[in-house]
Motif scaffolding. Structure first.
Motif, short mmCIF file in Angstrom:
data_model
loop_
_atom_site.label_atom_id
_atom_site.label_comp_id
_atom_site.label_asym_id
_atom_site.label_seq_id
_atom_site.Cartn_x
_atom_site.Cartn_y
_atom_site.Cartn_z
N ARG A 202 34.46 24.12 32.41
CA ARG A 202 34.53 24.48 33.83
C ARG A 202 33.61 23.60 34.66
N HIS A 203 34.08 23.26 35.85
CA HIS A 203 33.28 22.51 36.81
C HIS A 203 33.27 23.30 38.13
N GLY A 204 32.72 24.49 38.07
CA GLY A 204 32.68 25.33 39.26
C GLY A 204 33.88 26.25 39.32
N THR A 205 33.65 27.54 39.57
CA THR A 205 34.75 28.51 39.59
C THR A 205 34.56 29.55 40.68
N THR A 206 35.68 30.11 41.11
CA THR A 206 35.70 31.33 41.90
C THR A 206 36.48 32.33 41.07
N THR A 207 35.83 33.38 40.61
CA THR A 207 36.40 34.23 39.57
C THR A 207 36.71 35.63 40.09
N LEU A 208 37.86 36.13 39.71
CA LEU A 208 38.26 37.50 40.01
C LEU A 208 38.16 38.31 38.72
N PHE A 209 37.40 39.42 38.77
CA PHE A 209 37.29 40.32 37.63
C PHE A 209 38.17 41.54 37.88
N ALA A 210 38.88 41.98 36.87
CA ALA A 210 39.76 43.13 37.01
C ALA A 210 39.64 44.01 35.77
N ALA A 211 39.77 45.32 35.99
CA ALA A 211 39.72 46.29 34.90
C ALA A 211 40.96 47.16 34.97
N LEU A 212 41.69 47.24 33.87
CA LEU A 212 42.90 48.06 33.79
C LEU A 212 42.57 49.35 33.05
N ASN A 213 42.82 50.48 33.72
CA ASN A 213 42.66 51.78 33.07
C ASN A 213 43.87 52.01 32.18
N ILE A 214 43.65 52.02 30.87
CA ILE A 214 44.76 52.11 29.92
C ILE A 214 45.58 53.38 30.12
N ALA A 215 44.92 54.48 30.47
CA ALA A 215 45.62 55.77 30.57
C ALA A 215 46.45 55.88 31.84
N THR A 216 45.92 55.39 32.97
CA THR A 216 46.61 55.60 34.25
C THR A 216 47.34 54.35 34.75
N GLY A 217 46.96 53.19 34.23
CA GLY A 217 47.56 51.95 34.71
C GLY A 217 46.92 51.43 35.98
N LYS A 218 45.87 52.10 36.48
CA LYS A 218 45.20 51.67 37.70
C LYS A 218 44.36 50.43 37.43
N VAL A 219 44.41 49.47 38.35
CA VAL A 219 43.64 48.24 38.23
C VAL A 219 42.54 48.23 39.28
N THR A 220 41.31 48.02 38.84
CA THR A 220 40.17 47.90 39.74
C THR A 220 39.69 46.46 39.69
N SER A 221 39.59 45.83 40.86
CA SER A 221 39.23 44.41 40.89
C SER A 221 38.02 44.18 41.77
N ARG A 222 37.39 43.03 41.52
CA ARG A 222 36.21 42.67 42.31
C ARG A 222 36.06 41.15 42.32
#
Length: 222
Positions: A202-222
């Motif tokens: 990598r030479h510099g990044t802008t990163t999106l983190f996401a979490a998927l709730n396995i039970a509900t399918g809801k995605v939380t991102s930051r």
């Protein structure tokens, strides 16, 4: 000129040709000429409506009168048929395009223009040789001796989580970044698409983190 008399069943076939997207080039135009002639239009009027010369209209009328719909086919051309160097097309495909084109891979139309042949010929040769310059896939070889056990743990947790537990599957999405692959790109070859190492520097990044709730399918991102 008197109205052209159509053979039985030909009107429906000619009308289908005027709407077809797969009929040979020129057939729709020729079918329209014949249909207008059958409707009693003059040769001059047909030429104006279809966008061809009056002799062209007369020629297709006569061809239909003599041979029916089969007369609308292209007649064999005189002279030696043009030969296409298949090996040259393949070799050119596997080589990068000149810098002036500003692209990394050939398209069938661009290569056809470069070699002065039809893009249909290029596409046919690509299909026969199994060449797909527009495709690429990634690959990775793991050297972790505990990989299998780790996969079992992760998959098992998703399939059978502990009671009252919230299982989140987290990952990063790095769309805006400058990357260097850790190994050279393996170029397109007959029956093989382009392949790239899955590892990169990598030479510099802008990163999106996401979490998927396995039970509900809801995605939380930051």
């Amino acid at each position: 000129a008197p109205a052209l008399v159509l053979r039985e069943g030909d009107r429906e076939r000619l009308q289908a040709l005027t709407r077809s997207s797969t009929a040979p080039a020129g057939w729709a135009q020729r079918a329209r000429i014949v249909l207008l002639a059958a409707d009693g239009e003059s040769n001059t009027a047909i030429a104006g409506r279809v966008g061809v010369s009056r002799p062209t209209v007369i020629g297709w009328r006569e061809r239909y009168q003599a041979k029916g719909i089969a007369g609308l086919e292209d007649e064999p051309r005189s002279g030696r048929p043009r030969r296409i160097d298949r090996a040259k097309v393949i070799a050119s495909t596997l080589a990068p395009p000149p810098d002036r084109y500003g692209v990394r891979h050939w398209s069938s139309r661009l290569l056809a223009r470069y070699l002065r042949i039809s893009d249909h010929s290029v596409a046919t040769i690509w299909r026969e040789a199994g060449i797909q310059p527009w495709r690429a896939e990634s690959f990775r070889f793991s050297t972790d001796p505990e990989l299998e056990a780790k996969v079992v743990d992760v998959v098992g947790l998703s399939l059978d989580p502990p009671q009252n537990a919230v299982v989140l599957c987290c990952d990063e999405k790095s769309q805006i970044q400058a990357l260097d692959r850790t190994a050279p790109v393996l170029p397109t070859q007959p029956h093989l698409i382009e392949r790239r190492s899955n590892d990169y520097v990598r030479h510099g990044t802008t990163t999106l983190f996401a979490a998927l709730n396995i039970a509900t399918g809801k995605v939380t991102s930051r």
